[in-house]
Design an enzyme around this catalytic site. Structure first.
Site, PDB file in Angstrom:
ATOM      1  N   SER A 208      40.402  36.122 -19.732  1.00 41.67           N
ATOM      2  CA  SER A 208      41.052  35.558 -18.546  1.00 41.67           C
ATOM      3  C   SER A 208      42.085  34.509 -18.959  1.00 41.67           C
ATOM      4  CB  SER A 208      40.003  34.919 -17.640  1.00 41.67           C
ATOM      5  OG  SER A 208      38.926  35.802 -17.433  1.00 41.67           O
TER       6      SER A 208
HETATM    7  N1  SAH Z   1      34.504  36.006 -19.585  1.00 39.17           N
HETATM    8  C1  SAH Z   1      35.392  36.810 -20.403  1.00 39.17           C
HETATM    9  C2  SAH Z   1      36.360  37.640 -19.594  1.00 39.17           C
HETATM   10  C3  SAH Z   1      35.681  38.803 -19.024  1.00 39.17           C
HETATM   11  S1  SAH Z   1      36.655  40.151 -18.399  1.00 39.17           S
HETATM   12  C4  SAH Z   1      36.139  35.952 -21.403  1.00 39.17           C
HETATM   13  O1  SAH Z   1      35.988  34.723 -21.388  1.00 39.17           O
HETATM   14  O2  SAH Z   1      36.856  36.518 -22.243  1.00 39.17           O
HETATM   15  C5  SAH Z   1      35.362  40.993 -17.549  1.00 39.17           C
HETATM   16  C6  SAH Z   1      34.302  41.600 -18.450  1.00 39.17           C
HETATM   17  O3  SAH Z   1      33.223  42.014 -17.632  1.00 39.17           O
HETATM   18  C7  SAH Z   1      34.767  42.835 -19.230  1.00 39.17           C
HETATM   19  O4  SAH Z   1      34.536  42.638 -20.594  1.00 39.17           O
HETATM   20  C8  SAH Z   1      33.866  43.933 -18.667  1.00 39.17           C
HETATM   21  O5  SAH Z   1      33.526  44.928 -19.634  1.00 39.17           O
HETATM   22  C9  SAH Z   1      32.646  43.151 -18.233  1.00 39.17           C
HETATM   23  N2  SAH Z   1      31.780  43.781 -17.244  1.00 39.17           N
HETATM   24  C10 SAH Z   1      32.129  44.555 -16.177  1.00 39.17           C
HETATM   25  N3  SAH Z   1      31.020  44.933 -15.505  1.00 39.17           N
HETATM   26  C11 SAH Z   1      29.954  44.368 -16.139  1.00 39.17           C
HETATM   27  C12 SAH Z   1      28.532  44.389 -15.915  1.00 39.17           C
HETATM   28  N4  SAH Z   1      27.979  45.062 -14.901  1.00 39.17           N
HETATM   29  N5  SAH Z   1      27.747  43.706 -16.792  1.00 39.17           N
HETATM   30  C13 SAH Z   1      28.277  43.024 -17.837  1.00 39.17           C
HETATM   31  N6  SAH Z   1      29.600  42.981 -18.096  1.00 39.17           N
HETATM   32  C14 SAH Z   1      30.419  43.640 -17.257  1.00 39.17           C
END
Ligand code: SAH
Length: 231
Positions: free
Chosen positions: A78
């Site tokens: 993000s």
């Molecule tokens: N917090 C992260 C950004 C995350 S982007 C950072 O600091 O870099 C959103 C993430 O959520 C992606 O990696 C995606 O694969 C994950 N995601 C989506 N659905 C999910 C679920 N049900 N459980 C765990 N992760 C999930």
């Protein structure tokens, strides 16, 4: 069209000193425009080198206000302001037991670990196996040996370490997955983007003795939640 423009991949040319200067300037900017207020979150943002959580071809863009692509399906780190945007209203603090859904790069988990300290707990769940490996490796490289990174469906939470004081879902859901509300302490807080028609709203909830108080913060744009409670 709604979305983000991803800058072209290129070889990194910046030195670690360049990155330190950019990090300090970014923190000053986040304070100035009101995103960053608490000293513990400020120290965390100054300490954690965001650039080591970003794939080589995008590293030079580390401190720009854009999400950058990560290995795996639909994963992004993000933008820098997103972390105080989530952690300030959450009131994330020393000693908290914190659960993050969507490890992505591992950067959000590292920032949280700096805020909660050794007396707290950070658990981060990532559904995509490729992204999970990337997050785990970054977190190790950054020197953290006490962040629990789990490969699984974060919609189901992580009951083994529950209850949690604070939960952040870093992907957009239709509704808050009920297991996450169950795993939140009374008076605990959870923050998440929620789809509302064609838009997404950042929503903060507080779990009270006899119900849930909900506050809408602003419009955001996140990748959608996958898994059992996915979109
Ligand atoms: N917090 C992260 C950004 C995350 S982007 C950072 O600091 O870099 C959103 C993430 O959520 C992606 O990696 C995606 O694969 C994950 N995601 C989506 N659905 C999910 C679920 N049900 N459980 C765990 N992760 C999930």
């Amino acid at each position: 069209m709604r979305g983000w423009l991803i800058p072209p991949p290129k070889e990194s040319t910046k030195s670690s000193e360049d990155f330190v200067n950019e990090r300090e300037a970014k923190v000053r900017g986040l304070i100035k425009n009101g995103y960053l207020k608490s000293p513990r979150i400020e120290s965390a943002l100054l300490k954690v080198p965001r650039e080591i959580f970003i794939p080589d071809p995008y590293r030079d863009y580390a401190y720009q206000e854009i999400p950058l692509p990560l290995p795996g399906e639909r994963a992004t780190i993000s933008c820098p302001h997103s972390y105080p945007l989530f952690y300030e209203p959450l009131g994330l603090d020393k000693g908290h037991r914190f659960l993050e859904i969507g490890s992505g790069s591992g950067y959000g988990a590292a920032i949280a670990r700096e805020v909660v300290g050794r007396e707290g707990l950070v658990v981060s769940v990532e559904i995509d196996p490729v992204t999970f490996e990337f997050a785990k490796r970054n977190i190790e490289r950054a020197g953290y040996d006490d962040i629990l990174v789990v490969n699984g469906d974060g919609g189901l939470g992580y009951p083994d370490m529950s209850p949690y004081d604070r939960i952040a879902i870093t992907a957009a859901c239709r509704e808050i997955p009920p297991p996450l509300i169950d795993q939140l302490k009374t008076w605990g807080r959870l923050i998440t983007p929620i789809h509302k028609g064609p838009n997404q709203k950042l929503v903060l909830i507080e779990k009270e003795v006899d119900g849930i108080e909900s506050y809408t913060i602003c419009d955001v744009l996140y990748v959608s939640l996958r898994g059992e409670y996915g979109v």
